[in-house]
Write a protein that holds these residues in place. Sequence first.
Motif, PDB file in Angstrom:
ATOM      1  N   GLU A  23       0.807  -1.226   0.000  1.00 53.21           N
ATOM      2  CA  GLU A  23       0.000   0.000   0.000  1.00 53.21           C
ATOM      3  C   GLU A  23       0.843   1.280   0.000  1.00 53.21           C
ATOM      4  O   GLU A  23       0.483   2.260  -0.667  1.00 53.21           O
ATOM      5  CB  GLU A  23      -0.944  -0.001   1.201  1.00 53.21           C
ATOM      6  CG  GLU A  23      -1.786   1.259   1.356  1.00 53.21           C
ATOM      7  CD  GLU A  23      -2.725   1.489   0.177  1.00 53.21           C
ATOM      8  OE1 GLU A  23      -3.034   2.662  -0.093  1.00 53.21           O
ATOM      9  OE2 GLU A  23      -3.134   0.505  -0.464  1.00 53.21           O
ATOM     10  N   PRO A  24       1.979   1.339   0.698  1.00 56.23           N
ATOM     11  CA  PRO A  24       2.741   2.601   0.722  1.00 56.23           C
ATOM     12  C   PRO A  24       3.427   2.949  -0.592  1.00 56.23           C
ATOM     13  O   PRO A  24       3.914   4.069  -0.743  1.00 56.23           O
ATOM     14  CB  PRO A  24       3.796   2.352   1.817  1.00 56.23           C
ATOM     15  CG  PRO A  24       3.293   1.212   2.619  1.00 56.23           C
ATOM     16  CD  PRO A  24       2.542   0.360   1.644  1.00 56.23           C
ATOM     17  N   PHE A  25       3.473   2.032  -1.538  1.00 61.72           N
ATOM     18  CA  PHE A  25       4.304   2.223  -2.718  1.00 61.72           C
ATOM     19  C   PHE A  25       3.473   2.469  -3.981  1.00 61.72           C
ATOM     20  O   PHE A  25       2.331   2.028  -4.093  1.00 61.72           O
ATOM     21  CB  PHE A  25       5.212   1.005  -2.927  1.00 61.72           C
ATOM     22  CG  PHE A  25       6.036   0.667  -1.718  1.00 61.72           C
ATOM     23  CD1 PHE A  25       7.015   1.538  -1.261  1.00 61.72           C
ATOM     24  CD2 PHE A  25       5.809  -0.501  -1.012  1.00 61.72           C
ATOM     25  CE1 PHE A  25       7.761   1.243  -0.141  1.00 61.72           C
ATOM     26  CE2 PHE A  25       6.544  -0.806   0.114  1.00 61.72           C
ATOM     27  CZ  PHE A  25       7.531   0.067   0.555  1.00 61.72           C
ATOM     28  N   PRO A  92      13.064  -9.438 -12.479  1.00 56.44           N
ATOM     29  CA  PRO A  92      13.331  -9.828 -11.089  1.00 56.44           C
ATOM     30  C   PRO A  92      12.212 -10.691 -10.512  1.00 56.44           C
ATOM     31  O   PRO A  92      11.028 -10.451 -10.769  1.00 56.44           O
ATOM     32  CB  PRO A  92      13.410  -8.476 -10.360  1.00 56.44           C
ATOM     33  CG  PRO A  92      13.762  -7.484 -11.417  1.00 56.44           C
ATOM     34  CD  PRO A  92      13.085  -7.966 -12.662  1.00 56.44           C
ATOM     35  N   VAL A  93      12.597 -11.704  -9.750  1.00 58.71           N
ATOM     36  CA  VAL A  93      11.651 -12.576  -9.061  1.00 58.71           C
ATOM     37  C   VAL A  93      11.983 -12.558  -7.573  1.00 58.71           C
ATOM     38  O   VAL A  93      13.108 -12.872  -7.182  1.00 58.71           O
ATOM     39  CB  VAL A  93      11.708 -14.025  -9.591  1.00 58.71           C
ATOM     40  CG1 VAL A  93      10.765 -14.922  -8.788  1.00 58.71           C
ATOM     41  CG2 VAL A  93      11.354 -14.066 -11.072  1.00 58.71           C
ATOM     42  N   VAL A  94      11.017 -12.165  -6.758  1.00 51.27           N
ATOM     43  CA  VAL A  94      11.182 -12.138  -5.302  1.00 51.27           C
ATOM     44  C   VAL A  94      10.387 -13.300  -4.717  1.00 51.27           C
ATOM     45  O   VAL A  94       9.200 -13.457  -4.994  1.00 51.27           O
ATOM     46  CB  VAL A  94      10.692 -10.811  -4.694  1.00 51.27           C
ATOM     47  CG1 VAL A  94      10.794 -10.838  -3.169  1.00 51.27           C
ATOM     48  CG2 VAL A  94      11.483  -9.642  -5.266  1.00 51.27           C
ATOM     49  N   SER A 208       6.056  -9.144   7.672  1.00 52.38           N
ATOM     50  CA  SER A 208       6.639  -8.035   8.423  1.00 52.38           C
ATOM     51  C   SER A 208       7.948  -7.550   7.814  1.00 52.38           C
ATOM     52  O   SER A 208       8.350  -6.407   8.026  1.00 52.38           O
ATOM     53  CB  SER A 208       6.859  -8.449   9.884  1.00 52.38           C
ATOM     54  OG  SER A 208       7.765  -9.526   9.967  1.00 52.38           O
ATOM     55  N   GLU A 209       8.625  -8.401   7.060  1.00 55.82           N
ATOM     56  CA  GLU A 209       9.899  -8.023   6.451  1.00 55.82           C
ATOM     57  C   GLU A 209       9.755  -7.668   4.972  1.00 55.82           C
ATOM     58  O   GLU A 209      10.695  -7.135   4.373  1.00 55.82           O
ATOM     59  CB  GLU A 209      10.892  -9.194   6.575  1.00 55.82           C
ATOM     60  CG  GLU A 209      11.117  -9.703   7.990  1.00 55.82           C
ATOM     61  CD  GLU A 209      11.824  -8.692   8.870  1.00 55.82           C
ATOM     62  OE1 GLU A 209      12.522  -7.807   8.321  1.00 55.82           O
ATOM     63  OE2 GLU A 209      11.678  -8.776  10.099  1.00 55.82           O
ATOM     64  N   LYS A 216      13.703  -1.905  -1.152  1.00 53.15           N
ATOM     65  CA  LYS A 216      15.139  -1.860  -1.434  1.00 53.15           C
ATOM     66  C   LYS A 216      15.479  -2.588  -2.726  1.00 53.15           C
ATOM     67  O   LYS A 216      16.201  -2.061  -3.579  1.00 53.15           O
ATOM     68  CB  LYS A 216      15.910  -2.472  -0.261  1.00 53.15           C
ATOM     69  CG  LYS A 216      17.411  -2.504  -0.449  1.00 53.15           C
ATOM     70  CD  LYS A 216      18.080  -3.159   0.759  1.00 53.15           C
ATOM     71  CE  LYS A 216      19.589  -3.271   0.555  1.00 53.15           C
ATOM     72  NZ  LYS A 216      20.242  -3.944   1.718  1.00 53.15           N
ATOM     73  N   GLY A 217      14.959  -3.813  -2.878  1.00 56.23           N
ATOM     74  CA  GLY A 217      15.339  -4.640  -4.017  1.00 56.23           C
ATOM     75  C   GLY A 217      14.814  -4.140  -5.351  1.00 56.23           C
ATOM     76  O   GLY A 217      15.486  -4.280  -6.377  1.00 56.23           O
TER      77      GLY A 217
END
Length: 227
Positions: A23-25, A92-94, A208-209, A216-217
């Motif tokens: 939500e913040p992004f 990119p894959v997270v 949470s992380e 960052k990524g």
Amino acid sequence: MKQTIGCYHAHYSNIDYIQQAMEPFDVELVHFVDPGLDRRKSDAAFPVETAQARIQDTLVWVESAHVDAILVTCTFFTAHMPDSDALPVSIPVVRIDDPLFEAICAEGRPPLLVFTNPATVDGTVRRLIQYAEGRGMELPVRTHLLEGTFDILMRGDKETYLSKVTEGLMNLAAEHPDHQLWAAQLSMAGAAGRAEEAAGVRIGDPLSELSRYMEKGLQLKPRPRTS
């Protein structure tokens, strides 16, 4: 420019968690859900190679939907994906457990990973050990399965699932004060928050992380303020 992230889920219940975390992004989220694979993965006549092929095909399909990155939110899916340099996509894959692994390796106390889905345990632990070894660490990993709880979620009774998992996490926190508890699946994030508040001890979870890791990524930008 706003980024578009394709979110690959095993279950619809994970969508709300990711919506909240992002939500913040300034991002657009496109959700792809494959509950059929999640239901079939434990069938005796369903070989793991078939699951791996399905996961890789879906990653290619998600990339073709004009997304800038992919977030895989199911630990079973992440455990059966190839290494990053062998993925069949160019974006990119997270993996949902990457932020969790990073936090576990930074924690001083030995980890106790708690699961509800038995099919995710071995693969997740294997990936965590590999992750730690890549950083020159040897982790004394312990696990605990809250048996019977994942079937409740698969029946669609999310509130009973959260209640049972919350109770289980609180009991484990009391029984293992020398360990850091980690709710290892995204579906457990809500219960981890409830148990943490009730028990007064930290219980880590993938959600949470996630926000910090994704920001960052992927170099995410804040969502513009509306007047």
